[in-house]
Enzyme design. Structure first.
Site, PDB file in Angstrom:
ATOM      1  N   CYS A 261       5.366  -0.098   7.193  1.00 10.99           N
ATOM      2  CA  CYS A 261       5.255   0.700   6.441  1.00 10.99           C
ATOM      3  C   CYS A 261       6.462   1.306   5.446  1.00 10.99           C
ATOM      4  O   CYS A 261       7.517   1.413   6.025  1.00 10.99           O
ATOM      5  CB  CYS A 261       4.969   2.339   7.098  1.00 10.99           C
ATOM      6  N   LEU A 262       6.364   1.663   4.415  1.00 11.49           N
ATOM      7  CA  LEU A 262       7.384   2.194   3.505  1.00 11.49           C
ATOM      8  C   LEU A 262       8.017   3.316   4.196  1.00 11.49           C
ATOM      9  O   LEU A 262       9.138   3.611   3.814  1.00 11.49           O
ATOM     10  CB  LEU A 262       7.200   2.448   1.931  1.00 11.49           C
TER      11      LEU A 262
ATOM     12  N   GLY B  22       0.817  -1.354  -0.004  1.00 13.64           N
ATOM     13  CA  GLY B  22       0.001  -0.199  -0.082  1.00 13.64           C
ATOM     14  C   GLY B  22       0.880   1.304  -0.001  1.00 13.64           C
ATOM     15  O   GLY B  22       2.103   1.127   0.540  1.00 13.64           O
TER      16      GLY B  22
ATOM     17  N   HIS C  57      -2.834   7.546   6.495  1.00 15.02           N
ATOM     18  CA  HIS C  57      -1.743   8.464   6.150  1.00 15.02           C
ATOM     19  C   HIS C  57      -2.187   9.805   5.568  1.00 15.02           C
ATOM     20  O   HIS C  57      -1.416  10.826   5.439  1.00 15.02           O
ATOM     21  CB  HIS C  57      -1.044   7.676   4.827  1.00 15.02           C
TER      22      HIS C  57
ATOM     23  N   HIS D 232      -4.964   1.616   7.418  1.00 16.41           N
ATOM     24  CA  HIS D 232      -3.338   2.272   7.558  1.00 16.41           C
ATOM     25  C   HIS D 232      -3.431   3.061   6.382  1.00 16.41           C
ATOM     26  O   HIS D 232      -2.713   4.244   6.908  1.00 16.41           O
ATOM     27  CB  HIS D 232      -2.329   1.066   7.258  1.00 16.41           C
ATOM     28  N   GLU D 233      -3.642   3.053   5.175  1.00 18.47           N
ATOM     29  CA  GLU D 233      -3.422   4.050   4.267  1.00 18.47           C
ATOM     30  C   GLU D 233      -4.280   5.306   4.377  1.00 18.47           C
ATOM     31  O   GLU D 233      -3.826   6.429   3.923  1.00 18.47           O
ATOM     32  CB  GLU D 233      -3.702   3.383   2.557  1.00 18.47           C
TER      33      GLU D 233
ATOM     34  N   GLN E  87       3.000   9.886   1.271  1.00 16.81           N
ATOM     35  CA  GLN E  87       4.318   9.589   1.443  1.00 16.81           C
ATOM     36  C   GLN E  87       5.278   9.746   0.389  1.00 16.81           C
ATOM     37  O   GLN E  87       6.504   9.482   0.344  1.00 16.81           O
ATOM     38  CB  GLN E  87       4.105   7.799   1.430  1.00 16.81           C
TER      39      GLN E  87
HETATM   40 NI    NI Z   1       2.431   3.166   5.760  1.00 18.75          NI
END
Ligand code: NI
Length: 183
Positions: A104-105, A57, A150, A146-147, A62
């Site tokens: 998470c990235l 995701g 963000h 989660h997304e 991000q």
């Molecule tokens: Ni994330």
């Protein structure tokens, strides 16, 4: 829903911001008709960046774009299933909560257990600006929550106890420092 062949995976990659970059804490604004061209370019780049990472995701903040756009592919049964969600909104969530491990990235190589509603309903516009609703459970439910977090400047580490969060963020800072030292 997108097919893999619809995805231009050679779209330009975007650098992923890493915590504690303050850009990750900004609230993203809703996408409007005026953003159509921008979003049409952004979505393929987000997919390309997400697959390259690899991740399941990615949210536009991000990659420094403060628009309410997310891309997801949890590849159920190893089948690529790309999902692009524009202006996603959770419309219902289960009282039942579950604990799942998240990463998470923007918090690379760090993982922790996070408690969230087990099931959610989400309304959104797809990449063709068609109104859709998604019912998610399991990994997809955690991923979509989660997304969407963000988009509101929230990271999964915010759900941890202060002690766990501090340990995780210290490990992240140390790893990032070593990474820079090796460059
Ligand atoms: Ni994330």
């Amino acid at each position: 829903m997108l097919g893999m062949s619809d995805i231009q995976t050679d779209a330009p990659l975007l650098p992923v911001l890493v915590c504690p970059d303050p850009q990750l804490r900004k609230v993203a604004r809703a996408v409007t008709e005026a953003d159509k061209a921008l979003v049409a370019k952004l979505i393929p780049s987000m997919f390309a960046t997400m697959y390259k990472a690899p991740g399941i995701g990615l949210a536009a903040p991000q990659v420094g774009r403060h628009l309410r756009v997310i891309t997801i592919d949890i590849a159920p049964n190893d089948v690529p299933t790309p999902l692009a969600l524009i202006n996603p909104e959770i419309t219902a969530e289960s009282a039942e909560m579950v604990v799942q491990q998240e990463g998470c990235l923007s918090v690379p190589e760090q993982y922790a257990d996070v408690t969230r509603p087990a099931r959610v309903k989400v309304k959104y516009l797809d990449e063709n600006w068609v109104k859709r609703e998604l019912e998610a459970d399991g990994l997809l439910a955690a991923c979509v929550q989660h997304e969407i977090d963000h988009l509101n400047g929230v990271l999964f580490v915010d759900y941890l106890t202060p002690l766990k969060r501090n340990i995780l963020l210290r490990k992240l800072a140390k790893a990032q420092k070593e990474l820079k030292g090796n460059r």
